[in-house]
Design a protein around this motif. Structure first.
Motif, PDB file in Angstrom:
ATOM      1  N   TRP A  64      52.446  25.764   2.952  1.00 27.96           N
ATOM      2  CA  TRP A  64      51.453  24.690   3.012  1.00 27.96           C
ATOM      3  C   TRP A  64      51.387  24.148   4.426  1.00 27.96           C
ATOM      4  CZ3 TRP A  64      52.293  19.557   4.376  1.00 27.96           C
ATOM      5  CH2 TRP A  64      51.245  18.676   4.155  1.00 27.96           C
ATOM      6  N   SER A  65      50.182  23.893   4.907  1.00 32.25           N
ATOM      7  CA  SER A  65      49.979  23.358   6.256  1.00 32.25           C
ATOM      8  C   SER A  65      49.262  22.021   6.164  1.00 32.25           C
ATOM      9  CB  SER A  65      49.150  24.328   7.104  1.00 32.25           C
ATOM     10  OG  SER A  65      48.822  23.755   8.348  1.00 32.25           O
TER      11      SER A  65
ATOM     12  N   PRO B 199      60.916  29.543  18.046  1.00 31.66           N
ATOM     13  CA  PRO B 199      59.725  28.906  17.464  1.00 31.66           C
ATOM     14  C   PRO B 199      59.741  28.998  15.937  1.00 31.66           C
ATOM     15  CG  PRO B 199      59.186  31.075  18.266  1.00 31.66           C
ATOM     16  CD  PRO B 199      60.619  30.842  18.661  1.00 31.66           C
ATOM     17  N   SER B 200      58.842  28.254  15.306  1.00 35.19           N
ATOM     18  CA  SER B 200      58.706  28.269  13.847  1.00 35.19           C
ATOM     19  C   SER B 200      57.226  28.353  13.494  1.00 35.19           C
ATOM     20  CB  SER B 200      59.329  27.013  13.234  1.00 35.19           C
ATOM     21  OG  SER B 200      58.621  25.853  13.641  1.00 35.19           O
ATOM     22  N   ILE B 201      56.941  28.586  12.213  1.00 34.20           N
ATOM     23  CA  ILE B 201      55.537  28.636  11.776  1.00 34.20           C
ATOM     24  C   ILE B 201      54.866  27.296  12.039  1.00 34.20           C
ATOM     25  CG2 ILE B 201      54.028  28.948   9.780  1.00 34.20           C
ATOM     26  CD1 ILE B 201      55.308  31.516  10.756  1.00 34.20           C
ATOM     27  N   GLY B 202      55.609  26.201  11.801  1.00 36.04           N
ATOM     28  CA  GLY B 202      55.053  24.871  12.047  1.00 36.04           C
ATOM     29  C   GLY B 202      54.695  24.660  13.503  1.00 36.04           C
ATOM     30  N   SER B 203      55.571  25.097  14.424  1.00 32.01           N
ATOM     31  CA  SER B 203      55.277  24.908  15.849  1.00 32.01           C
ATOM     32  C   SER B 203      54.133  25.806  16.290  1.00 32.01           C
ATOM     33  CB  SER B 203      56.530  25.202  16.670  1.00 32.01           C
ATOM     34  OG  SER B 203      56.920  26.573  16.553  1.00 32.01           O
ATOM     35  N   LEU B 204      54.007  26.992  15.713  1.00 31.71           N
ATOM     36  CA  LEU B 204      52.904  27.884  16.078  1.00 31.71           C
ATOM     37  C   LEU B 204      51.569  27.353  15.584  1.00 31.71           C
ATOM     38  CD1 LEU B 204      54.579  31.357  15.337  1.00 31.71           C
ATOM     39  CD2 LEU B 204      54.175  30.318  17.565  1.00 31.71           C
ATOM     40  N   LEU B 205      51.561  26.715  14.390  1.00 31.12           N
ATOM     41  CA  LEU B 205      50.316  26.160  13.857  1.00 31.12           C
ATOM     42  C   LEU B 205      50.004  24.802  14.462  1.00 31.12           C
ATOM     43  CD1 LEU B 205      50.544  27.117  10.063  1.00 31.12           C
ATOM     44  CD2 LEU B 205      49.197  28.224  11.850  1.00 31.12           C
TER      45      LEU B 205
ATOM     46  N   GLY C 215      51.364  21.822  13.577  1.00 29.33           N
ATOM     47  CA  GLY C 215      51.411  20.704  12.634  1.00 29.33           C
ATOM     48  C   GLY C 215      52.516  20.902  11.611  1.00 29.33           C
ATOM     49  N   ARG C 216      52.642  19.925  10.756  1.00 29.79           N
ATOM     50  CA  ARG C 216      53.670  19.961   9.727  1.00 29.79           C
ATOM     51  C   ARG C 216      53.394  21.098   8.750  1.00 29.79           C
ATOM     52  NH1 ARG C 216      54.521  15.366   5.069  1.00 29.79           N
ATOM     53  NH2 ARG C 216      56.239  16.414   3.957  1.00 29.79           N
ATOM     54  N   THR C 217      54.423  21.886   8.495  1.00 29.71           N
ATOM     55  CA  THR C 217      54.307  23.030   7.590  1.00 29.71           C
ATOM     56  C   THR C 217      55.514  23.042   6.656  1.00 29.71           C
ATOM     57  OG1 THR C 217      53.227  24.264   9.355  1.00 29.71           O
ATOM     58  CG2 THR C 217      53.979  25.523   7.468  1.00 29.71           C
ATOM     59  N   ASP C 218      55.300  23.465   5.431  1.00 29.18           N
ATOM     60  CA  ASP C 218      56.411  23.546   4.477  1.00 29.18           C
ATOM     61  C   ASP C 218      56.252  24.808   3.625  1.00 29.18           C
ATOM     62  OD1 ASP C 218      58.744  22.895   3.234  1.00 29.18           O
ATOM     63  OD2 ASP C 218      58.113  20.897   2.596  1.00 29.18           O
ATOM     64  N   ILE C 219      57.330  25.155   2.918  1.00 32.36           N
ATOM     65  CA  ILE C 219      57.355  26.348   2.079  1.00 32.36           C
ATOM     66  C   ILE C 219      57.618  25.909   0.639  1.00 32.36           C
ATOM     67  CG2 ILE C 219      59.805  26.683   2.616  1.00 32.36           C
ATOM     68  CD1 ILE C 219      59.350  29.695   2.294  1.00 32.36           C
ATOM     69  N   THR C 220      56.839  26.405  -0.281  1.00 36.63           N
ATOM     70  CA  THR C 220      56.980  26.026  -1.691  1.00 36.63           C
ATOM     71  C   THR C 220      57.564  27.137  -2.544  1.00 36.63           C
ATOM     72  OG1 THR C 220      54.698  26.724  -2.134  1.00 36.63           O
ATOM     73  CG2 THR C 220      55.063  24.404  -1.519  1.00 36.63           C
ATOM     74  N   GLU C 221      57.379  28.369  -2.162  1.00 40.86           N
ATOM     75  CA  GLU C 221      57.960  29.495  -2.897  1.00 40.86           C
ATOM     76  C   GLU C 221      58.417  30.551  -1.913  1.00 40.86           C
ATOM     77  OE1 GLU C 221      55.596  31.357  -5.841  1.00 40.86           O
ATOM     78  OE2 GLU C 221      55.782  29.735  -7.308  1.00 40.86           O
ATOM     79  N   LEU C 222      59.589  31.123  -2.198  1.00 40.42           N
ATOM     80  CA  LEU C 222      60.122  32.186  -1.351  1.00 40.42           C
ATOM     81  C   LEU C 222      60.661  33.296  -2.237  1.00 40.42           C
ATOM     82  CD1 LEU C 222      61.005  33.322   1.418  1.00 40.42           C
ATOM     83  CD2 LEU C 222      63.141  32.034   1.164  1.00 40.42           C
TER      84      LEU C 222
END
Length: 811
Positions: A685-686, A778-784, A786-793
């Motif tokens: 989620w972004s 880096p992380s997905i959040g830093s590349l996008l 904004g705040r990013t989270d993961i709900t299912e892995l």
């Protein structure tokens, strides 16, 4: 003239041997088997008839060297211990005669079973070494007397120049005696008839044969008779008090050494009988440990102490180990206080030192004499070297003289020609060793791959301590008292006995999840493939069990992470590079199984785990292809087809390719994990809206969802990860370099998207997505941006090896 002198010398040597053999046998009570080991030169042909008489009484070996004793008492004990591993229709409580008649059903190679070359091992008491030393001294003194005799001057000269007439060292004879008993038992067991091998029986792989994986081993422990049995057999219990009673089994000089070391012996024996329990966590799951040989010795030691108030008194079965140690400690303090009152102010006049420790009673002497330690014996032998040793020789002569004059000896001597005299019903049995034996199966390994389709199933049983700020969901989780019986049944198999659950440390622990991968796999492997796990080698007073099915996996996933197979597109793309992607590798290490499984039995266990059979078809309730469905809360969820996991188990655990492997595979299981590539899929989620698929790919610099490898991307990408905050309480804080090998993305809507990636082992994927407060970069959040989270892995497979490689033995 020289020839006549040589013949005379030869006859003199044989005469000396005949004399010393007669003296040791008739005056000292040493059996001919021990004499044959004690004297360098073998007994001549004229003595073969004497040797074949199978005399079981012996002041040295207590009958252990007698073939009749071995056949009628030792072998049946071994056969009894073999019952759980051979035939279900044979009762371990059968008589010796019944077991002997069924011996061919017990000791044979069936279903791939074999017996270790080193089996059976035997532990004989050090009291035999003490008596061997006394017998050797007696023989040397006799030869010295003969050599000094005026009538044997020529014989003396021959003896002085013929080293073959010397007496062996007691230490060497002790080792040789143990080897002779072991060799004799192996011969007896090998002579038992075997049933023919089954036509469809599968051969054991050569590498497993070299390791003796799954082979049966046996241990025999012999303990000398108790003081009371020995005194009754010698008819001397009416004229001996407790202070003199030990001299029936040991020489007075050794008794003096023990008296001087009694406090140390008390402490040592108490620690052996009541070993400390190492803390292995608060959770109530069973832990594997211990050794069958040590557990057998503990049982025999405690058997000597049952119902007595002596040193090292046995703990009661059941209950908390900590409470048992506390009670034993309190009882020991009370005994110490009581005995200190008895001996307070008592001074040994000869030494001028105050006595320490408590006085020995009869049971204490039984424990010390039956389990003499090496340090005590060595100290006694050193004193013997410094003294004249006359007392030890005279003691041995007196013991045999007392025996020959007893009524039981007369009864025995009248039946000496009967080779069955050493049966347990014989009156001479009181002068023989007590025998106990155990058998166990060496551990072996079963390798396979598993998948997990549920997010409420952990890899191993998961327990946590409840707290005021605990997850409210835990309040509905089952407690230890509700789940422990089922847990023990699953881990150990159907034959498991109930594990004690009254430990104060374990009370209040709360379980998370409905089950675990270990619980779904191990019971079926143990019960269906291996026929159950033996409990005869467990120590009931310990929190550890020896017989067990241990689960080891190559890495682990969190409980809320599914373990799946990769989708067809990834599998086909990897196949072009000869890479095979499978479920998570695991090894079940089986200790003390009832049987060594065949491949057909492993297949049956595999179907039981998967909830399938050979004719199973795909369930209509299972989606046939991957997709996205929305939860009632409005979150997207990944649905997978039946090709993405093994089996149809209700709890979502399935396995594939169960097979026997060598121990090398188990040892490499974790080390090879660090070099593997892991495949993951997740829902993210972004906070910032994503307007298009191209925008998502441009910001992440990754490949489209089903890329054929032609797209240029920013991957492989190296990232730096500090230890995540969620595991910082149990992991050291450091920065680790990890690699994201591939990354592809698929937009779902303006705020939701899917990721598919392959990473190096040890990558924290959740932290790579949300950044962990900047600790992953880096992380997905830093590349996008904004705040990013993961709900299912989901873990979607592991790249294990190239086709045709032999990294997994037996595959």
């Amino acid at each position: 003239m020289d020839r006549n002198h040589g013949d005379l010398a030869s006859r003199s040597v044989l005469d000396f041997h005949s004399r010393v053999v007669s003296y040791l046998h008739s005056e000292c009570g040493v059996c001919h088997h021990c004499i044959d080991l004690l004297v360098f030169r073998a007994i001549g042909g004229q003595d073969d008839e004497i040797v074949d008489q199978h005399d079981s009484y012996c002041t040295v070996c207590f009958g252990l060297m007698s073939p009749a004793f071995q056949t009628n008492l030792i072998v049946p004990e071994i056969l009894k211990s073999l019952v759980p591993y051979r035939c279900n229709d044979i009762n371990a409580n059968d008589s010796v005669a019944d077991l002997a008649s069924q011996a061919s059903l017990l000791f044979q190679s069936q279903d791939g079973d074999d017996v270790s070359e080193d089996s059976p091992t035997i532990q004989i008491p050090l009291l035999i070494l003490v008596r061997l030393h006394c017998a050797a001294l007696a023989g040397k003194r006799f030869l010295q007397q003969q050599r000094n005799s005026p009538a044997s001057s020529l014989d003396a000269i021959v003896y002085m120049f013929n080293s073959a007439s010397q007496i062996r060292d007691a230490e060497d004879v002790y080792v040789a005696l143990r080897y002779e008993i072991k060799s004799s038992l192996q011969t007896i067991l090998e002579d038992l008839p075997d049933l023919p091998r089954k036509e469809d029986q599968e051969p054991i792989p050569i590498e497993l044969q070299r390791e003796e994986a799954g082979y049966l081993c046996s241990q025999v422990i012999a303990v000398p008779p108790t003081l009371r049995d020995y005194s009754q057999a010698l008819r001397s219990d009416n004229d001996e008090d407790e202070n003199v009673l030990p001299t029936l089994l040991i020489p007075p000089s050794l008794q003096a050494v023990i008296e001087g070391r009694k406090q140390l012996l008390q402490e040592t024996h108490s620690k052996l009988v009541n070993p400390r329990t190492r803390f292995r966590g608060n959770d109530p799951t069973l832990k594997q440990g211990g050794d069958p040989r040590k557990n057998l010795e503990l049982r025999m030691r405690r058997r000597h102490l049952q119902g007595t108030n002596c040193i090292g008194a046995p703990v009661q079965k059941g209950g908390d180990c900590k409470r048992r140690r506390k009670n034993a400690s309190e009882a020991s303090v009370q005994r110490e206080e009581g005995n200190n009152k008895k001996v307070e102010g008592l001074v040994d006049e000869s030494q001028g030192k105050q006595r320490g420790g408590m006085d020995f009673n009869e049971a204490d002497w039984n424990a010390v004499i039956g389990w003499l330690d090496r340090e005590t014996v060595n100290e006694w032998l050193k004193r013997e070297e410094d003294g004249d040793c006359v007392d030890s020789v005279e003691w041995l002569l007196s013991v045999h003289k007392r025996y020959t004059s007893s009524a039981s000896a007369s009864l025995y001597l009248s039946k000496k020609s009967d080779t069955q005299h050493c049966d347990s019903s014989s009156p001479n049995r009181q002068l023989c060793c007590s025998i106990s034996a155990t058998t166990w199966r060496k551990p072996f390994c079963i390798h396979g791959y598993y998948t997990k389709t549920r997010r409420d199933v952990s890899q191993t049983p998961f327990y946590v301590s409840p707290s005021s700020n605990a997850d409210p969901a835990l309040q509905d989780s089952p407690s230890i008292d509700d789940t422990e019986a089922e847990l023990v049944h699953k881990i150990k198999g159907e034959n498991a006995h109930k594990h004690d659950s009254d430990s104060t440390q374990s009370k209040g622990m709360v379980r998370k999840g409905i089950s675990s991968v270990e619980e779904e796999i191990c019971p079926h492997v143990a019960n269906i493939a291996c026929g159950g796990i033996s409990i005869q080698n467990n120590d009931d007073s310990s929190s550890l069990v020896y017989g067990m099915c241990k689960f080891h996996a190559s890495g682990r996933e969190d409980m809320d992470v599914r373990m799946l197979l990769s989708d067809r597109f990834v599998v086909e793309r990897s196949a072009k590079s000869d890479i095979v992607i499978t479920g998570r590798p695991f090894v079940c290490q089986i200790y003390d199984a009832h049987r060594f499984p065949t491949q057909s039995q492993l297949i049956l266990a595999e179907h039981a785990i998967n909830g399938t059979n050979e004719d199973a078809t795909e369930s209509s309730a299972t989606p046939s292809c991957d997709g996205i469905q929305w939860s009632p809360e409005g979150w997207p969820q990944i649905t997978v087809g039946a090709h993405r996991f093994y089996g149809r188990s209700v709890h979502g655990v399935g396995v594939s390719s169960l097979k026997l492997v060598s121990a090398k595979v188990f040892s490499n299981l974790q080390s090879e994990t660090e070099n593997k590539i892991k495949h993951y899929g997740c829902i993210c989620w972004s906070e910032l809206p994503i307007e298009s698929q191209d925008e998502l790919l441009r910001k992440l610099g990754c490949s489209p969802w089903e890329d054929d490898g032609s797209t240029i991307s920013n991957y492989p990408l190296e990232i730096s990860q500090s230890t995540p905050l969620r595991v910082l309480h149990r992991r050291s804080s450091e920065v680790r370099k990890r690699c994201i090998h591939t990354l592809s993305a698929c937009r779902i809507d303006r705020h939701w998207f899917r990721l598919r990636m392959s990473t190096s082992a040890g990558t924290y994927v959740k932290e790579f997505v949300h950044g962990d407060c900047g600790r992953t970069s880096p992380s997905i959040g830093s590349l996008l941006g904004g705040r990013t989270d993961i709900t299912e892995l989901d873990c979607e497979g592991i790249s294990l090896y190239v086709k045709g490689s032999s990294s997994v033995v037996g595959m």
